[in-house]
Design an enzyme around this catalytic site. Sequence first.
Site, PDB file in Angstrom:
ATOM      1  N   ASP A   1       0.737  -1.213   0.220  1.00  0.00           N
ATOM      2  CA  ASP A   1      -0.062   0.063   0.285  1.00  0.00           C
ATOM      3  C   ASP A   1       0.913   1.222   0.007  1.00  0.00           C
ATOM      4  O   ASP A   1       1.871   1.291   0.503  1.00  0.00           O
ATOM      5  CB  ASP A   1      -1.126  -0.163   1.077  1.00  0.00           C
ATOM      6  CG  ASP A   1      -0.357  -0.153   2.508  1.00  0.00           C
ATOM      7  OD1 ASP A   1       0.712  -1.056   2.579  1.00  0.00           O
ATOM      8  OD2 ASP A   1      -0.744   0.302   3.549  1.00  0.00           O
TER       9      ASP A   1
ATOM     10  N   GLU B   1      -0.700  -1.971   5.048  1.00  0.00           N
ATOM     11  CA  GLU B   1      -0.065  -2.075   6.343  1.00  0.00           C
ATOM     12  C   GLU B   1       0.062  -0.806   7.184  1.00  0.00           C
ATOM     13  O   GLU B   1      -0.005  -0.736   8.318  1.00  0.00           O
ATOM     14  CB  GLU B   1       1.402  -2.106   5.911  1.00  0.00           C
ATOM     15  CG  GLU B   1       2.558  -2.583   7.225  1.00  0.00           C
ATOM     16  CD  GLU B   1       2.824  -1.188   7.927  1.00  0.00           C
ATOM     17  OE1 GLU B   1       2.708  -1.128   9.084  1.00  0.00           O
ATOM     18  OE2 GLU B   1       2.955  -0.196   7.142  1.00  0.00           O
TER      19      GLU B   1
HETATM   20 ZN   LIG Z   1       5.002   3.780   6.256  1.00  0.00          ZN
HETATM   21 ZN   LIG Z   2       6.508   0.911   5.680  1.00  0.00          ZN
END
Ligand SMILES: [Zn+2]
Ligand SMILES: [Zn+2]
Length: 403
Positions: free
Chosen positions: A92, A150
């Site tokens: 991401d 994440e």
């Molecule tokens: Zn980051």
């Molecule tokens: Zn990262």
Amino acid sequence: MKQQKGSGKKEEGETMEVGLLHELFPAMVELRRHLHRHPELSFREEETSAHIAERLQELGIEVSVNVGGYGVVGKIYGGLPGKTVALRADMDALPIQDEKTCDYASEQPGVMHACGHDGHTATLLAVGEYFAKTREQLRGEIRLLFQPAEEVCPGGATSMIAAGALDGVDVIYGVHLWTPLPVGTVASRPGALMASTDEFFIEMQGQGGHGGMPHKTVDSVVAASALVLQLQSVVSRSVDPLDPAVVTIGAIQGGTAQNIIADRCKLSGTVRCFEEGTRALIRQRIHALTEGTAQAYGAEAIINYMPGYPSLINHEREYERFMEAAPEVFGLHAELSTPIMPAEDFAYYVQKVPGCFMLVGAGNGQNAVYPHHHPKFDIDEQAMLHAAGLLIAMAESYSAEHA
Ligand SMILES: [Zn+2]
Ligand SMILES: [Zn+2]
């Protein structure tokens, strides 16, 4: 591992095929730049995920898609019996406007790979290709985990684990390309490497009124201001000075005009630490101070405390493996990292199975000088080669030890 550039064939006793890894590097750079131009936010990695799944299929790797969201799992079965080693990359990007002027700058307004996850994804795909091409000599299974989300809690790791991504896995490794470290240096730490992160939102409810008649009101701004100062005592007075922790109030909002006493004031903040006991203590102190301060000012407080990622705890033996393996990979300099305050949902994987998370130096004093999450963030792409080599070396070392 032997440093034989361009040697196509594996010799007796030799492990990593460095020549093959070098051959894969241009494609790694190309993919990283493609992803950098087309970043996608957390939980929206549709194109990235589809692109990776397609590439894995082309390599003849068994692929599962939509694993816990946009997660992609690739399975490479070796020609020899052995353990299952999982390797993870996050995919991401962040809601940041790219301020770089290079030809691979983001083409998506307001979205940017400002943490290097594009590099992680490109690295793991190359590692997949490496093992797919050497699978006769491979022991056991290599499980590639391309993880979404994440950067935003609850993160993609928990949903991928819930969807079975770790089933049958014996050990897991992951890397973060890291610009604070110079390229050529790698670092990790046994035990707690990265902090836990929690968020809290507090609403201080008073009674509004005329700015000239405060005695007829309960001033929520005064109560909230007192609370901001009280909360500074949590770390300084309640937490062991040898145990690192942070309580930050990042935002405070209340009131509409200079002559109106605000009936409501909102605060929000983040808590970072390494020990679960400390994490519980801080949460309890924030609750107690909030309730006590509200009461002292005649206000009422509502607290919404949201636990985020736990502290990332590396396993001792896997950290030792990192210290043994890293210098063998392109002569990388391996060092003991200090604990660092950013959080990582890789933490959830190492709660389930042994493993190690490693920082791979990606700073170079030229284009890659900005910190992570900066609008001009960039990496030294050579770091991807190091990261791939490190992941392969860790997997090969584990497989050889448990053959
Ligand atoms: Zn980051
Ligand atoms: Zn990262």
